[in-house]
Scaffold this motif. Structure first.
Motif, short mmCIF file in Angstrom:
data_model
loop_
_atom_site.label_atom_id
_atom_site.label_comp_id
_atom_site.label_asym_id
_atom_site.label_seq_id
_atom_site.Cartn_x
_atom_site.Cartn_y
_atom_site.Cartn_z
N PHE A 1 0.86 -1.19 0.00
CA PHE A 1 0.00 0.00 0.00
C PHE A 1 0.89 1.23 0.00
CE2 PHE A 1 -2.70 3.30 1.79
CZ PHE A 1 -3.90 3.10 1.11
N GLY A 2 0.67 2.11 -0.98
CA GLY A 2 1.52 3.28 -1.09
C GLY A 2 2.95 2.89 -1.34
N ILE B 1 -5.95 -0.81 3.90
CA ILE B 1 -6.89 0.05 3.19
C ILE B 1 -6.91 1.42 3.85
CG2 ILE B 1 -8.36 -1.87 2.50
CD1 ILE B 1 -10.42 -0.88 4.59
N ARG B 2 -7.32 2.43 3.09
CA ARG B 2 -7.50 3.78 3.63
C ARG B 2 -8.93 3.93 4.10
NH1 ARG B 2 -4.15 7.86 0.66
NH2 ARG B 2 -2.70 6.97 2.20
N LYS C 1 -11.96 6.36 5.99
CA LYS C 1 -12.40 7.71 6.35
C LYS C 1 -13.82 7.61 6.89
CE LYS C 1 -12.83 12.45 4.64
NZ LYS C 1 -12.71 13.36 3.45
N LYS D 1 -9.75 8.24 10.63
CA LYS D 1 -9.28 8.66 9.32
C LYS D 1 -7.81 8.28 9.21
CE LYS D 1 -12.46 12.57 8.80
NZ LYS D 1 -13.21 12.27 10.04
N GLY D 2 -7.50 7.45 8.25
CA GLY D 2 -6.12 7.01 8.07
C GLY D 2 -6.05 5.64 7.43
N ASP D 3 -4.90 5.00 7.51
CA ASP D 3 -4.66 3.70 6.90
C ASP D 3 -4.63 2.62 7.98
OD1 ASP D 3 -4.35 5.19 4.58
OD2 ASP D 3 -2.15 5.23 4.74
N ASN E 1 -3.01 0.62 13.09
CA ASN E 1 -2.95 1.94 12.45
C ASN E 1 -1.57 2.07 11.80
OD1 ASN E 1 -2.72 4.65 11.76
ND2 ASN E 1 -3.63 5.40 13.66
N THR F 1 -1.03 4.50 9.36
CA THR F 1 -1.02 5.78 8.68
C THR F 1 0.41 6.31 8.59
OG1 THR F 1 -3.21 6.23 9.62
CG2 THR F 1 -2.02 8.09 8.66
N GLN G 1 -14.48 -0.50 2.55
CA GLN G 1 -15.34 0.59 3.02
C GLN G 1 -16.47 0.76 2.04
OE1 GLN G 1 -13.51 4.18 4.41
NE2 GLN G 1 -15.46 5.24 4.68
#
Length: 618
Positions: free
Chosen positions: A74-75, A127-128, A130, A135-137, A160, A162, A195
């Protein structure tokens, strides 16, 4: 536990009896492709460029074989699941975090340890999120229990990530606690999160409720407070067809995707194939349809087909589904009860880690008389204060040459070892109640993996629950909560005979995504050749990742068969690329992700760590 909107299956569900056994063959090591030159396939490379290779700090040396499991990307970060070390069977499990912002120079950042006795498998995902709560990864991962250590947890865990350099646990060991009647959640083998609007959900595969309630759905809108909202399974899907060899059914893996305005779940459900659920209301999942394995099989012509639906993904355009069937046993077993009132042919399988039947005299597993040995576990399952292993009738006094045990409670390998300690060189393990779905799959059988190390001198097969009763002239029964309906210890049964025939390793299926009709079936050439039945590592496919941009490309982790690239179309499957390293490979996971507008293939090698590739073909 029954989830919201899910009716209790009838007749009543038996208590889970799969605790502590190894359900999945991939859990055990298949590492003979590493070592001498004759222990693995030759190195090969076509249209696949090795960009970088990074050995994880805990995955070095012979005792680390099988340490690495799945990979999630991810990212600019990759996360590698780490199973327990072979030298310390119950820890440490966890995951590595790797910076892959420069794919040609990946850097290991950290190791996040799980509670002792807990370890991840596959389906680890980031996953991201919101929502109003977070709010975050987040990273979601399964937990399987390797020991009875008080700190071991099952269920799923959420972290978490993020800031991948500062990972924070949000929820540990959350899942199905059977209406709160047990302190630890059931083991889960895989997890997938998504989500949908303002809410976030996760689906898990419950190891301990095979075929009855093994699809667990949790709401994780607040990742620190997951809530179990539904359970379902093939017990709720009477229209689901199971026509594959072994009739073994359980959720193994899953993906969820929004397609044409609906949230659709694609479940890999072993011998039921691929199941489609409508998840617009995750608390009330609705069965839509399931696939059918062509009979006979396309590649080698066997009937019934092998089955073993393991994992699958939609192509980028949702036109096709590419699914993998995992098969570690490249032989098919013919089993007979040779005398008595129930003489005849029944379904069976051979354990791929015991002494091969093909090496026995006459290439035949032959028993003149069988004896009932109970559970064969070290545990005291009947509560009489004596280990079940100590109660196994000794061969010298039993009047039999083959011992029969009931599946459940402990590893398959514990049972085989108990048979050996009692003097037997032939062992049979009978399917459990819970795995028959209360008798719906009375002839289903499953030969699981080796769960612990010991010197193996016996040959072993697995048979269905009905055949287990008939072997002893007993009336089959499927719903009691224990082994109370089985014969008394020391009861003698009929003679048996089993032989095996090569039927290939696990293969890849291409399905039409709308109809689930099978378009094509693919395997590497060595996986269809009996000359490669042993001595070259496991030549089964494991996982698939479809290309994030191109709808015609998919990438396969093929254990000792390396990384494979396939092109798919309405005409079928064509191999377009491959890679096996000089010293062989043992790939578990595969992901395809873009970094700086380039698609990279990420493979997790069970014995080393992260391998990064680029497809260079047209």
């Amino acid at each position: 536990m029954s989830g919201v909107g899910i009716a209790d299956p009838q007749p009543p569900t038996p208590a889970p009896s799969l605790k502590s056994e190894v359900r999945d063959p991939e859990i055990a090591g298949h590492d003979d492709q590493h070592g001498a030159n004759d222990g693995h396939l030759p190195a090969t490379q076509k249209n696949v460029q090795l960009v970088a290779k990074l050995d994880m700090s805990g995955a070095t040396g012979e005792d680390r074989a099988g340490h690495i499991a799945d990979v999630a990307v991810f990212g600019n970060y990759a996360y590698l699941a780490a199973r327990r070390l072979n030298t310390t069977p119950c820890g440490p499990g966890g995951f590595y975090t790797v910076d892959v912002s420069k794919p040609d120079a990946p850097k290991e950042l950290s190791f996040t340890a799980f509670p002792n006795g807990s370890y991840p498998g596959e389906g680890m995902q980031v996953i991201r999120v919101k929502t109003a709560s977070f709010k975050g990864d987040i990273l979601v991962t399964n937990n399987e229990i390797c020991s009875d250590a008080p700190e071991a947890v099952g269920g799923m865990s959420i972290y978490n990530v993020t800031d991948p350099r500062n990972i924070i646990p949000l929820a540990i060991g959350k899942g199905d606690f059977n209406d709160g009647t047990q302190p630890v959640a059931n083991d889960e083998h895989s997890v997938f999160a998504w989500q949908a609007g303002e809410r976030v959900f996760a689906m898990m595969s419950d190891d301990l409720e095979q075929s009855v309630g093994d699809v667990d759905i949790m709401e994780i809108t607040d990742p620190a407070n997951p809530v179990l909202i539904a359970e379902t399974s093939i017990a709720d899907w009477p229209a689901a067809e199971v026509g594959a060899n072994g009739q073994t059914v359980f959720l193994h893996d899953m993906v969820v995707k929004r397609i044409r305005g609906h949230w659709i779940g694609l479940l890999s459900y072993w011998d039921a194939g691929w199941v489609i659920l409508n998840l617009d209301d995750p608390a009330n999942p609705v069965f839509v349809t399931d696939s059918r394995y062509p009979d006979p099989e396309k590649l080698l012509g066997f009937t019934p087909p092998e089955g073993n639906g393991h994992q699958a993904e939609w192509t980028n355009d949702n036109r096709f589904i590419v699914g993998t069937d995992e098969d570690f046993s490249p032989v098919r077993t013919a089993f007979q009860v040779t005398d008595g009132p129930n003489a005849g042919t029944y379904g069976a399988g051979e354990f791929d880690w015991t002494v091969p039947i093909s090496t026995l005299p006459g290439q035949t597993f032959q028993g003149a008389k069988t004896v009932w040995g109970g559970s064969g576990c070290v545990e005291d399952t009947d509560g009489n204060g004596v280990s079940d292993r100590a109660e196994v009738p000794a061969k010298a006094a039993s009047g039999a040459d083959t011992v029969v045990f009931l599946r459940g409670v402990c590893f398959f390998s514990n049972k085989v070892e108990s048979g050996q300690l009692a003097g037997y060189d032939k062992v049979i393990i009978v399917q459990s109640h819970v795995a028959t779905s209360n008798g719906r799959f009375a002839d289903g059988f499953f030969c699981g993996a080796q769960g612990h190390d010991f010197t193996i001198t016996a040959s072993a097969i697995c048979i269905g629950h009905r055949a287990g009763h008939l072997l002893f002239g007993d009336t089959p029964e499927y719903t009691s909560p224990s082994a109370a309906d089985m014969p008394a210890l020391g009861t003698l049964g009929a003679g048996v005979r089993a032989t095996t025939t090569f039927d290939g390793w696990g293969t890849v299926h291409l399905l039409d995504a709308r109809t689930l009709r099978e378009i094509d079936n693919y395997a590497i050439k060595e996986g269809l050749d009996p000359a490669f039945a042993s001595g070259f590592g496991a030549l089964s496919v494991h996982e698939v990742a479809t290309d994030p941009e191109r709808s015609d490309l998919a990438y396969l982790s093929y254990y000792a068969g390396g990384i494979r690239v396939i092109k798919v179309s309405s005409r079928g499957i064509r191999e377009a690329g491959r890679y096996i390293g000089t010293d062989g490979n043992d790939f578990w996971g595969v992901e395809a992700k873009q970094i700086k507008n380039k698609t990279y293939i990420f493979g997790s090698d069970r014995d080393s760590g992260l391998w990064i590739f680029r497809y260079t073909g047209g």
